[in-house]
Design a protein around this motif. Structure first.
Motif, PDB file in Angstrom:
ATOM      1  N   VAL A 140       0.918  -1.397  -0.185  1.00  0.00           N
ATOM      2  CA  VAL A 140      -0.025   0.495   0.119  1.00  0.00           C
ATOM      3  C   VAL A 140       0.647   1.448   0.392  1.00  0.00           C
ATOM      4  CG1 VAL A 140      -1.494   1.251   1.249  1.00  0.00           C
ATOM      5  CG2 VAL A 140      -2.220  -1.181   1.488  1.00  0.00           C
ATOM      6  N   ASP A 141       1.162   1.480  -0.820  1.00  0.00           N
ATOM      7  CA  ASP A 141       1.658   3.421  -1.046  1.00  0.00           C
ATOM      8  C   ASP A 141       0.659   4.732  -1.082  1.00  0.00           C
ATOM      9  OD1 ASP A 141       4.129   1.805  -2.656  1.00  0.00           O
ATOM     10  OD2 ASP A 141       2.923   1.485  -3.854  1.00  0.00           O
ATOM     11  N   MET A 142      -0.672   3.898  -1.082  1.00  0.00           N
ATOM     12  CA  MET A 142      -1.048   5.665  -1.089  1.00  0.00           C
ATOM     13  C   MET A 142      -2.619   4.877  -0.512  1.00  0.00           C
ATOM     14  SD  MET A 142      -0.383   8.152  -4.034  1.00  0.00           S
ATOM     15  CE  MET A 142      -1.206   9.850  -3.033  1.00  0.00           C
ATOM     16  N   ILE A 143      -3.440   5.595   0.114  1.00  0.00           N
ATOM     17  CA  ILE A 143      -4.601   5.319   0.764  1.00  0.00           C
ATOM     18  C   ILE A 143      -5.668   6.510   0.730  1.00  0.00           C
ATOM     19  CG2 ILE A 143      -5.740   5.429   2.922  1.00  0.00           C
ATOM     20  CD1 ILE A 143      -3.759   3.825   4.208  1.00  0.00           C
ATOM     21  N   TYR A 144      -6.713   6.640   0.426  1.00  0.00           N
ATOM     22  CA  TYR A 144      -7.545   7.561   0.008  1.00  0.00           C
ATOM     23  C   TYR A 144      -9.127   6.854   0.444  1.00  0.00           C
ATOM     24  CZ  TYR A 144      -5.211   9.334  -4.140  1.00  0.00           C
ATOM     25  OH  TYR A 144      -4.346   9.849  -5.491  1.00  0.00           O
ATOM     26  N   THR A 145      -9.496   7.904   1.439  1.00  0.00           N
ATOM     27  CA  THR A 145     -10.743   7.417   2.359  1.00  0.00           C
ATOM     28  C   THR A 145     -11.742   8.962   1.669  1.00  0.00           C
ATOM     29  OG1 THR A 145     -10.398   8.806   4.380  1.00  0.00           O
ATOM     30  CG2 THR A 145      -8.844   6.847   4.422  1.00  0.00           C
TER      31      THR A 145
ATOM     32  N   VAL B 126      -2.529  10.002   3.246  1.00  0.00           N
ATOM     33  CA  VAL B 126      -3.784   9.146   3.221  1.00  0.00           C
ATOM     34  C   VAL B 126      -4.616  10.404   2.996  1.00  0.00           C
ATOM     35  CG1 VAL B 126      -6.172   8.778   4.555  1.00  0.00           C
ATOM     36  CG2 VAL B 126      -3.460   7.934   5.301  1.00  0.00           C
ATOM     37  N   VAL B 127      -5.497  10.572   1.829  1.00  0.00           N
ATOM     38  CA  VAL B 127      -5.380  11.826   1.740  1.00  0.00           C
ATOM     39  C   VAL B 127      -6.917  11.499   1.482  1.00  0.00           C
ATOM     40  CG1 VAL B 127      -6.577  12.889  -1.024  1.00  0.00           C
ATOM     41  CG2 VAL B 127      -4.425  11.985  -0.997  1.00  0.00           C
ATOM     42  N   THR B 128      -7.828  12.718   2.220  1.00  0.00           N
ATOM     43  CA  THR B 128      -9.582  12.702   2.291  1.00  0.00           C
ATOM     44  C   THR B 128     -10.110  13.334   1.281  1.00  0.00           C
ATOM     45  OG1 THR B 128      -9.199  14.426   3.642  1.00  0.00           O
ATOM     46  CG2 THR B 128      -9.127  12.268   5.061  1.00  0.00           C
ATOM     47  N   ALA B 129     -11.331  13.063   1.147  1.00  0.00           N
ATOM     48  CA  ALA B 129     -12.439  13.028  -0.391  1.00  0.00           C
ATOM     49  C   ALA B 129     -13.390  13.616   0.015  1.00  0.00           C
ATOM     50  CB  ALA B 129     -11.637  12.450  -1.155  1.00  0.00           C
ATOM     51  N   TRP B 130     -14.115  14.329  -0.278  1.00  0.00           N
ATOM     52  CA  TRP B 130     -15.634  13.953   0.245  1.00  0.00           C
ATOM     53  C   TRP B 130     -16.103  13.515  -1.048  1.00  0.00           C
ATOM     54  CZ3 TRP B 130     -19.512  15.490  -3.109  1.00  0.00           C
ATOM     55  CH2 TRP B 130     -18.765  16.362  -4.282  1.00  0.00           C
ATOM     56  N   GLN B 131     -16.178  13.238  -2.190  1.00  0.00           N
ATOM     57  CA  GLN B 131     -16.239  12.683  -3.541  1.00  0.00           C
ATOM     58  C   GLN B 131     -16.592  11.604  -3.173  1.00  0.00           C
ATOM     59  OE1 GLN B 131     -14.062  14.684  -3.530  1.00  0.00           O
ATOM     60  NE2 GLN B 131     -13.884  15.907  -5.183  1.00  0.00           N
ATOM     61  N   LEU B 132     -15.490  10.651  -2.132  1.00  0.00           N
ATOM     62  CA  LEU B 132     -16.082   9.182  -2.258  1.00  0.00           C
ATOM     63  C   LEU B 132     -16.435   9.023  -0.427  1.00  0.00           C
ATOM     64  CD1 LEU B 132     -12.138   8.360  -2.105  1.00  0.00           C
ATOM     65  CD2 LEU B 132     -13.982   7.851  -3.866  1.00  0.00           C
ATOM     66  N   ASN B 133     -17.411  10.140  -0.099  1.00  0.00           N
ATOM     67  CA  ASN B 133     -18.825  10.418   0.696  1.00  0.00           C
ATOM     68  C   ASN B 133     -19.502   8.637   0.539  1.00  0.00           C
ATOM     69  OD1 ASN B 133     -17.465  11.623   2.196  1.00  0.00           O
ATOM     70  ND2 ASN B 133     -18.824  12.881   2.264  1.00  0.00           N
ATOM     71  N   GLU B 134     -20.793   8.564   1.139  1.00  0.00           N
ATOM     72  CA  GLU B 134     -21.660   7.229   1.323  1.00  0.00           C
ATOM     73  C   GLU B 134     -22.670   8.176   0.068  1.00  0.00           C
ATOM     74  OE1 GLU B 134     -23.124   5.767   0.101  1.00  0.00           O
ATOM     75  OE2 GLU B 134     -23.575   3.964   2.007  1.00  0.00           O
TER      76      GLU B 134
ATOM     77  N   MET C  34      -4.942   1.941  -1.163  1.00  0.00           N
ATOM     78  CA  MET C  34      -6.258   1.426  -1.201  1.00  0.00           C
ATOM     79  C   MET C  34      -7.053   2.735  -0.677  1.00  0.00           C
ATOM     80  SD  MET C  34      -6.310  -0.372   3.031  1.00  0.00           S
ATOM     81  CE  MET C  34      -6.339   0.625   4.385  1.00  0.00           C
ATOM     82  N   ILE C  35      -8.397   2.564  -1.130  1.00  0.00           N
ATOM     83  CA  ILE C  35      -9.339   3.535  -0.825  1.00  0.00           C
ATOM     84  C   ILE C  35     -10.314   2.793   0.132  1.00  0.00           C
ATOM     85  CG2 ILE C  35     -11.617   4.303  -1.680  1.00  0.00           C
ATOM     86  CD1 ILE C  35     -10.676   3.249  -5.108  1.00  0.00           C
ATOM     87  N   ALA C  36     -10.677   3.506   1.177  1.00  0.00           N
ATOM     88  CA  ALA C  36     -11.511   3.005   2.277  1.00  0.00           C
ATOM     89  C   ALA C  36     -13.193   4.107   2.292  1.00  0.00           C
ATOM     90  CB  ALA C  36     -11.167   3.099   3.548  1.00  0.00           C
ATOM     91  N   ALA C  37     -14.254   3.460   1.318  1.00  0.00           N
ATOM     92  CA  ALA C  37     -15.188   3.705   1.268  1.00  0.00           C
ATOM     93  C   ALA C  37     -16.850   3.476   2.072  1.00  0.00           C
ATOM     94  CB  ALA C  37     -15.336   4.007   0.123  1.00  0.00           C
ATOM     95  N   HIS C  38     -17.579   3.629   1.184  1.00  0.00           N
ATOM     96  CA  HIS C  38     -19.139   3.407   1.593  1.00  0.00           C
ATOM     97  C   HIS C  38     -19.549   2.515   0.978  1.00  0.00           C
ATOM     98  CE1 HIS C  38     -18.874   5.936   4.604  1.00  0.00           C
ATOM     99  NE2 HIS C  38     -17.272   6.986   3.673  1.00  0.00           N
ATOM    100  N   GLY C  39     -21.306   1.508   0.619  1.00  0.00           N
ATOM    101  CA  GLY C  39     -21.125   0.422  -0.021  1.00  0.00           C
ATOM    102  C   GLY C  39     -21.750   1.019  -1.367  1.00  0.00           C
TER     103      GLY C  39
END
Ligand SMILES: O=C(O)[C@@H](CO)OP(=O)(O)O
Length: 301
Positions: free
Chosen positions: A94-99, A150-158, A224-229
């Motif tokens: 894992v080199d980058m994480i997006y959540t 770790v990049v946080t992005a609202w676009q990946l929100n539920e 890695m992308i950690a997001a929502h259903g």
């Protein structure tokens, strides 16, 4: 049809991280360490691992409430699921994480990484203001190499669930009928009252994936992308080229990581690593097998 913003190939040459609002940060990627530790990415690679993970059980999943963009934390079970997910992917680079910008996805990513054998430290990039960016700088190149941005992005929100947010799913089905509620929850283009349909969610989540995450994969970065259903359902629809009919039956469990291999511009679905010892997963590509071997060597020495 998916409406996805056209993507200029010029962008693929740069490490551009676009996060919340209109601010764009040019990120200096953390390069492979030269201290004998396993290198997590190859600079000139057309192959990379992509892990997608839906957050662990949240306190509103437990109560069976429509959650959408309400920012709810994990339950104890959700924490355990995230840790278990981390064990499953503990040998995948894992080199980058997006959540997403929601705490349940961020908790999941962070907890999962506590189990990773490489023991790099995930660091949330703050770019809400110039000061936030400046004040969170790291001044040691050596330390930077041991971190994962770790990049946080609202676009990946539920998906925004509109007037259903906070309502009980069972009671809503009793009130409006099972079929209507199923249509709101799983159809492609029918939005819940004043909320987003999956199609509307895809317009931001898939566009973000294509503009920001695909360029990293093209550079050989393992992501890695950690997001929502539903934000992940829309991304999987794009990766697996599902039709609007096929996506109706796509259900994602909480806390189960899914592995894709990005190769020659295409995505190959590899399922979910079942355990760190699952030999077949690491046989998927030579690169993954070598990475795991280097981890074994590093941890033995
Ligand atoms: O409540 C929500 O936000 C989502 C995901 O938990 O529910 P659903 O299963 O209806 O998409």
């Amino acid at each position: 049809m998916l409406r996805i913003q056209t993507y200029r190939s010029k962008k693929r040459r740069f490490c551009v991280i676009q996060s919340s609002g209109s601010q764009t940060t040019v990120f200096n990627p953390i390069l492979s360490p030269s201290n004998g530790k396993p290198s997590d990415s190859k600079k000139k690679s057309n192959e990379a691992a992509l892990i997608l993970i839906r957050h662990g059980e949240s306190m509103w999943n437990e109560k069976n409430l429509f959650t959408g963009c309400v920012d709810v934390p994990l339950t104890k079970k959700g924490v355990d699921e995230a840790i278990e997910a981390g064990k499953r992917i503990s040998n995948i680079p894992v080199d980058m994480i997006y959540t997403s910008s929601l705490i349940r996805a961020q908790m999941t990513a962070m907890l999962a990484m506590t189990e990773h054998r490489r023991k790099k430290v995930p660091i949330i990039l703050h770019d809400e203001s110039e000061r936030a960016r400046a004040w969170s700088q790291i001044f040691s190149e050596e330390t930077k190499k041991q971190c994962i941005p770790v990049v946080t992005a609202w676009q990946l929100n539920e998906r925004m669930y509109g007037e259903l947010q906070g309502l009980n799913k069972q009671e809503t089905a009793e009130r409006y009928g099972k079929e209507q509620v199923h249509e709101w929850r799983r159809s492609y283009d029918v939005p819940p009252p004043n909320g987003e349909s999956l199609e509307m969610c895809a317009q931001r989540a898939v566009a973000y994936f294509r503009e920001n995450i695909e360029p990293q994969l093209l550079l050989g970065k393992n992501v890695m992308i950690a997001a929502h259903g539903n934000s992940l359902r829309s991304i999987i629809m794009y990766l697996d080229k599902l039709t609007s009919q096929e996506v109706i039956s796509l259900e994602l469990s909480t806390g189960i990581p899914m592995l894709y291999i990005f190769q020659e511009g295409g995505f190959i679905r590899r399922g979910s690593p079942v355990a760190p010892t699952e030999a077949s997963v690491y046989a998927y590509t030579k690169g993954l097998a070598q990475y795991r071997q280097r981890l074994d060597d590093m941890l033995q020495s």
